[in-house]
Design a protein around this motif. Structure first.
Motif, PDB file in Angstrom:
ATOM      1  N   ALA A   1      21.921 -23.918 -12.393  1.00 18.60           N
ATOM      2  CA  ALA A   1      21.278 -24.324 -13.639  1.00 18.60           C
ATOM      3  C   ALA A   1      20.308 -25.478 -13.394  1.00 18.60           C
ATOM      4  O   ALA A   1      19.248 -25.558 -14.021  1.00 18.60           O
ATOM      5  CB  ALA A   1      22.330 -24.727 -14.666  1.00 18.60           C
ATOM      6  N   LEU A   2      20.659 -26.368 -12.472  1.00 21.75           N
ATOM      7  CA  LEU A   2      19.774 -27.493 -12.165  1.00 21.75           C
ATOM      8  C   LEU A   2      18.475 -27.012 -11.540  1.00 21.75           C
ATOM      9  O   LEU A   2      17.381 -27.382 -11.986  1.00 21.75           O
ATOM     10  CB  LEU A   2      20.477 -28.475 -11.228  1.00 21.75           C
ATOM     11  N   ILE A   3      18.575 -26.170 -10.510  1.00 23.76           N
ATOM     12  CA  ILE A   3      17.357 -25.771  -9.799  1.00 23.76           C
ATOM     13  C   ILE A   3      16.529 -24.766 -10.592  1.00 23.76           C
ATOM     14  O   ILE A   3      15.371 -24.507 -10.250  1.00 23.76           O
ATOM     15  CB  ILE A   3      17.692 -25.215  -8.397  1.00 23.76           C
ATOM     16  N   ALA A   4      17.103 -24.215 -11.672  1.00 21.36           N
ATOM     17  CA  ALA A   4      16.319 -23.339 -12.546  1.00 21.36           C
ATOM     18  C   ALA A   4      15.386 -24.144 -13.443  1.00 21.36           C
ATOM     19  O   ALA A   4      14.413 -23.604 -13.979  1.00 21.36           O
ATOM     20  CB  ALA A   4      17.248 -22.480 -13.403  1.00 21.36           C
ATOM     21  N   ALA A   5      15.675 -25.440 -13.606  1.00 23.03           N
ATOM     22  CA  ALA A   5      14.832 -26.301 -14.440  1.00 23.03           C
ATOM     23  C   ALA A   5      13.575 -26.697 -13.676  1.00 23.03           C
ATOM     24  O   ALA A   5      13.501 -26.587 -12.449  1.00 23.03           O
ATOM     25  CB  ALA A   5      15.612 -27.543 -14.859  1.00 23.03           C
ATOM     26  N   HIS A   6      12.570 -27.173 -14.410  1.00 26.74           N
ATOM     27  CA  HIS A   6      11.332 -27.634 -13.777  1.00 26.74           C
ATOM     28  C   HIS A   6      11.654 -28.767 -12.811  1.00 26.74           C
ATOM     29  O   HIS A   6      12.516 -29.607 -13.070  1.00 26.74           O
ATOM     30  CB  HIS A   6      10.343 -28.113 -14.843  1.00 26.74           C
ATOM     31  N   VAL A   7      10.941 -28.804 -11.691  1.00 22.61           N
ATOM     32  CA  VAL A   7      11.234 -29.783 -10.651  1.00 22.61           C
ATOM     33  C   VAL A   7      11.104 -31.212 -11.178  1.00 22.61           C
ATOM     34  O   VAL A   7      11.829 -32.120 -10.747  1.00 22.61           O
ATOM     35  CB  VAL A   7      10.315 -29.550  -9.430  1.00 22.61           C
ATOM     36  N   SER A   8      10.205 -31.436 -12.134  1.00 23.02           N
ATOM     37  CA  SER A   8      10.065 -32.774 -12.708  1.00 23.02           C
ATOM     38  C   SER A   8      11.339 -33.206 -13.416  1.00 23.02           C
ATOM     39  O   SER A   8      11.773 -34.362 -13.307  1.00 23.02           O
ATOM     40  CB  SER A   8       8.885 -32.803 -13.688  1.00 23.02           C
ATOM     41  N   LEU A   9      11.970 -32.272 -14.129  1.00 24.17           N
ATOM     42  CA  LEU A   9      13.220 -32.591 -14.820  1.00 24.17           C
ATOM     43  C   LEU A   9      14.369 -32.735 -13.829  1.00 24.17           C
ATOM     44  O   LEU A   9      15.287 -33.529 -14.050  1.00 24.17           O
ATOM     45  CB  LEU A   9      13.538 -31.513 -15.852  1.00 24.17           C
TER      46      LEU A   9
END
Length: 487
Positions: free
Chosen positions: A260-268
């Motif tokens: 779930a973390l790496i699915a988010a935008h890299v900035s987030l």
């Protein structure tokens, strides 16, 4: 607009009559100008604030430090202003540099003093020139958006409100105010020492930039205001991400769902990692540390870890990423043991830091146990009257002899084969009889015989249950045995 009027409007917006203003005063021109303005505004009706307290932090680093402390104390006595001197010890060998170490000690001292007063607000005398230097310093260090957004006019530090009412003003405006009102001050002789990066920027770099942009202070103020708005938005989005992918099973330990973390935008991703690291310390984190944690999250595989400052460690354990205080790698955790006699108490609860184990004892005829196949990795049966020793925190170097295996095996290898996350290993119970390991619930039974004799006679069937949150955390392995747990 006059200096005093700018400060008045600022205080009307951010301070009220209940607040005690804690003024950080070094004795230099900027802080003395701020003190003079606050002193003049203290007579306003209705009152802008409750009272003033001047705090002078003595770092003990300069030959003239005593002179500065005496100057501030004498001025306050003459003007009838409450004054407190705080002496601090600065770590001259700090990896962050002596300037950063002194700043950290100074802020800590101001915060400690402030907490002793009702509704405290710390006021600092930073101005536009200080903001320009701060942005340049952070740019040179490779800061991201948060760092490049500079100092904020209003912020929180350790739960105490911190304001910078002069941040919109130029150094020249403050100097003109001090000259007009005859405000005394002392000069810090180290301000001319170019060995300090901030001094070099102030004396040599900023003047050259001002030749290209005479309004560099005002331009930087507008830039940082815009960046702060963007920073606030990203922080809010990162907090939303935190709520959906992070939980805190125990104080000081964060568990993050990797996918779930790496699915988010890299900035987030970066912003969330920064937020979590800031829970351990507000300073000391660089982009290198954040990227190391991101790489750990992005990489598939078993278990891996990275060491971070402040005794913090990040580690990957299959589908989860953890951030918490690193444990000493002694190879031997401190073990705890509970002795349980099922004949006297049919239920037992054993708590780890994030796992709760429940053991149940059911008395049955031995032949019925064998006929109904009441065996398996989540059950054993033991003679009536036997005492079970249930240990947590057993060294992973301990060897046992799993049933059906020709030889022994380390606990470490058993945990790895079964994909048990590292955070659970010290919380996994080791069940022994008379000092001999007979069972690791859900993992292995050993070759140690606990019931001898004929099929006649009673035995206790011991069933182990793990709390739901822990079962879900372990994932794939426990899904295969969930049917046995629920029976």
């Amino acid at each position: 607009m006059q200096v005093r009027e700018i400060v008045r409007r600022f205080l009307q917006q951010h301070v009220d009559a209940q607040n005690t203003l804690i003024l950080g005063v070094s004795g230099g021109l900027d802080s003395m100008a701020m003190l003079h303005v606050m002193q003049a505004l203290s007579g306003e009706r209705p009152p802008l604030f409750r009272s003033l307290l001047v705090v002078h932090v003595h770092h003990g680093l300069r030959e003239l430090a005593d002179r500065d402390a005496d100057f501030v104390r004498s001025y306050c006595q003459t003007q009838g202003i409450a004054c407190k001197e705080v002496r601090v010890t600065v770590d001259a060998q700090s990896k962050e540099g002596i300037e950063a170490a002194a700043r950290t000690a100074r802020y800590a001292a101001l915060t400690e003093v402030a907490r002793a007063y009702p509704h405290p607000v710390i006021a600092l005398a930073h101005h536009q020139g200080d903001q320009v230097e701060t942005v340049l310093l952070r740019w040179l260090r490779g800061a991201g958006l948060h760092g490049l957004s500079g100092m904020r006019a209003v912020s929180q530090r350790a739960g105490v409100l911190l304001i910078r009412p002069l941040l919109v003003m130029s150094k020249e405006a403050l100097a003109a105010y001090a000259h007009q009102h005859g405000v005394p001050h002392v000069e810090d002789e180290t301000n001319a020492d170019d060995r300090f990066t901030r001094n070099f920027l102030r004396r040599h770099v900023v003047p050259q930039l001002a030749r290209l942009q005479p309004e560099i202070g005002a331009v930087t103020a507008r830039l940082t205001e815009t960046l702060q708005d963007d920073d606030d938005y990203l922080r809010a989005e990162a907090q939303k991400l935190r709520e959906s992918v992070v939980d805190e099973p125990t104080a000081g330990l964060f568990r993050i769902r990797r996918k779930a973390l790496i699915a988010a935008h890299v900035s987030l991703q970066r912003r969330l990692i920064q937020i979590l690291l800031n829970c351990f310390a507000l300073t000391g984190w660089s982009s290198r540390h954040i990227e190391a944690v991101r790489h750990l999250a992005e990489t598939d595989g078993g278990e891996s870890s990275v060491q971070l400052p402040h005794g913090v460690e990040a580690w990957r354990s299959y589908e989860n990423l953890y951030i918490g205080h690193a444990k000493p790698r002694t190879g031997q955790d401190e073990a705890s043991m509970v002795v349980w006699n099922p004949a006297q108490m049919h239920r037992l609860t054993v708590d780890g830091s994030t796992v709760r184990w429940r053991f149940f004892a059911v008395r049955m005829r031995r032949r019925d146990v064998l006929r109904h196949h009441f065996t398996g990795l989540w059950r054993i049966y033991v003679p009536v009257g036997v005492q079970l020793e249930i240990r947590l925190g057993v060294s992973t170097a301990v060897r046992v002899r799993p049933l059906g295996l020709n030889g022994s095996k380390k606990l470490q290898d058993i945990y790895t084969d079964k994909k048990i996350p590292r955070t659970f290993r010290s919380q996994w119970p080791i069940v022994a009889v008379a000092g001999q390991v007979v069972w690791l619930p859900g993992l292995v039974r050993t070759e140690v015989e606990t019931v001898e004799g004929t099929d006649d006679g009673d035995v206790f069937v011991i069933v182990a249950h793990m709390n739901r949150a822990a079962r879900e955390e372990i994932g794939t392995f426990l899904r295969e045995t969930r049917r046995m747990i629920s029976e």
